[in-house]
Design an enzyme around this catalytic site. Structure first.
Site, PDB file in Angstrom:
ATOM      1  N   ARG A   1     -10.872  -0.270  -6.997  1.00  0.00           N
ATOM      2  CA  ARG A   1      -9.518  -0.041  -6.496  1.00  0.00           C
ATOM      3  C   ARG A   1      -8.625  -1.136  -7.064  1.00  0.00           C
ATOM      4  NH1 ARG A   1      -9.195  -1.805  -0.885  1.00  0.00           N
ATOM      5  NH2 ARG A   1      -7.909  -3.491  -1.707  1.00  0.00           N
TER       6      ARG A   1
ATOM      7  N   HIS B   1      -5.184  -1.579  -0.678  1.00  0.00           N
ATOM      8  CA  HIS B   1      -5.793  -0.495   0.106  1.00  0.00           C
ATOM      9  C   HIS B   1      -4.747   0.561   0.437  1.00  0.00           C
ATOM     10  CE1 HIS B   1      -8.297   1.555   3.019  1.00  0.00           C
ATOM     11  NE2 HIS B   1      -7.367   1.388   3.930  1.00  0.00           N
TER      12      HIS B   1
ATOM     13  N   TYR C   1      -7.545 -11.566   0.031  1.00  0.00           N
ATOM     14  CA  TYR C   1      -9.002 -11.509   0.151  1.00  0.00           C
ATOM     15  C   TYR C   1      -9.755 -11.331  -1.166  1.00  0.00           C
ATOM     16  CZ  TYR C   1      -7.852  -6.471   0.240  1.00  0.00           C
ATOM     17  OH  TYR C   1      -7.341  -5.225  -0.044  1.00  0.00           O
TER      18      TYR C   1
END
Length: 396
Positions: A292, A296, A305
């Site tokens: 990805r 998100h 993160y």
């Protein structure tokens, strides 16, 4: 102590590292099926891809150009959705950036009668199944009941509850069995079902329950896991120890890992799995090894993160770049063709952007429609009360 792999508890006190990953996280291992490497070169016969080569025998120059067109237009739809959300036109947008080949390869492997059950990021599968991108935007704008008629294109509504669609797909596949639309030998009748989720979905109870039911029922369903390495902010090592494709064996059916950034490999592997399902040989689990590239959703900040070095490592595996390199290297497309395709993408973006901005707000009472198949007295009474309540403000 046995030699089995033991999961180690994560050290939440350890400082975040900003150094390049200690290992090549883009390497899917020797069992990963691949036909096109990251440099756009064809991969010769390997032990992993040998069983799937025959499923690409019909892929000619026109097919390759068509697949690239799909990849480019799907990416443009995605970027337009992201931009519209940033402009306040959509409430949310989950990007598929980096996962185009996984979705287009799977989507183009399906026949018209095959039914897809998506999560909420499967814009590429929706494109392949003929769902107008405007309908996707309408859903995330909040102006329609889910966005489309599921049975018109055999593409179910998006499922926000993580993993829930796996149960839906398994139940539908069991219904297909009972309708006699499996193993008849009729290519226009035999039907397979596909359920799509991300790697995070594999940790859900619904996902595992669906695999149990599919296995014992020998249901004609293909579970397609897009392992994009991040379940929101949770990496793979916090989701599982054994990778998804290997876990399928524990449920009693085959699992295969495919290079999810290789549209040809994904097309071949999915064709094989769907053929098994339609012919009555039961379920298959496909793990598309991909990444990805974006957040998100538009409400997420991935810089909190994950490190830039990880993203950079995957940029070199871009699914569009590798197919474009193949087309150029084999003389199957020139700059004029790519320019014309870019113009088509611009036209598509303009169309869906205008359509999104001009979407009317639906009447409030529409929320009471289609709750039940037949009229329901309680719902009708609630609707009448709701309409009367709003009318009272107009009278005042």
């Amino acid at each position: 102590m046995s030699d089995d792999v033991v999961a180690q508890a994560p050290d939440d006190t350890a400082p975040a590292t900003h150094e390049p990953p200690a290992r090549d996280i883009t390497d899917g291992g020797p069992e990963m099926v691949q036909f096109l490497d990251s440099d756009g070169r064809r991969v010769g016969e390997t032990e992993a891809n040998r069983a799937y080569a025959s499923y690409l025998e019909d892929v000619d120059a026109d097919t390759l150009r068509s697949l690239y067109r799909d990849l480019l237009l799907v990416r443009r739809v995605d970027s337009e959705g992201h931009a519209l959300q940033r402009q306040g036109e959509l409430g949310l947008w989950p990007s598929l950036l980096g996962q185009e080949a996984a979705q287009v390869g799977a989507g183009r492997a399906m026949r018209p009668q095959d039914y897809a059950f998506p999560g909420y990021r499967e814009h590429g599968v929706a494109w392949c199944k003929g769902v107008d991108p405007v309908n996707l935007l309408g859903m995330f704008r909040g102006v329609n009941h889910g966005g489309w008629d599921s049975n018109e294109n055999n593409f179910h509504l998006y499922t926000i509850v993580i993993g829930n669609q796996m149960l839906h797909a398994t139940g539908y596949a069991m219904g297909v069995q009972r309708d006699g639309a499996v193993g008849s030998g009729d290519p226009d009748k035999d039907t397979a079902v596909m359920a799509f989720t991300g790697d995070g979905g594999t940790a859900q109870g619904d996902y595992n329950e669906a695999l149990v039911f599919a296995a014992v029922a020998h249901a004609p369903v293909v579970f397609f896991v897009q392992n994009n390495h991040w379940a929101i902010s949770e990496p793979n090592e916090r989701q599982f120890v054994i990778p998804p494709y290997q876990r399928a064996r524990g449920f009693g059916f085959p699992g295969v890992r495919v290079d999810g950034n290789d549209v040809l490999a994904t097309l071949a592997v999915t064709r094989q799995a769907l053929e098994r399902a339609r012919s009555g040989q039961g379920p298959t689990l496909i793990e598309a090894f991909t990444y990805r590239m974006g957040a998100h959703t538009t409400s997420d900040d991935p810089t909190k993160y994950r490190i830039a070095a990880e993203v950079d490592a995957w940029k070199a595996k871009d699914p569009l770049d590798r197919l474009r390199k193949l087309l150029v290297a084999e003389g199957l497309a020139d700059e004029e063709w790519f320019t014309e395709l870019d113009a088509e993408a611009d036209e598509l973006a303009a169309r869906i952007r205008t359509a999104c901005q001009q979407m009317p707000n639906p009447p409030h009472e529409d929320m009471f429609e289609d709750v039940y198949v037949d009229p329901h007295p309680l719902v009708e009474r609630e609707r009448d009360e709701f309409v009367a309540y709003h009318a009272s403000f107009e009278e005042a």
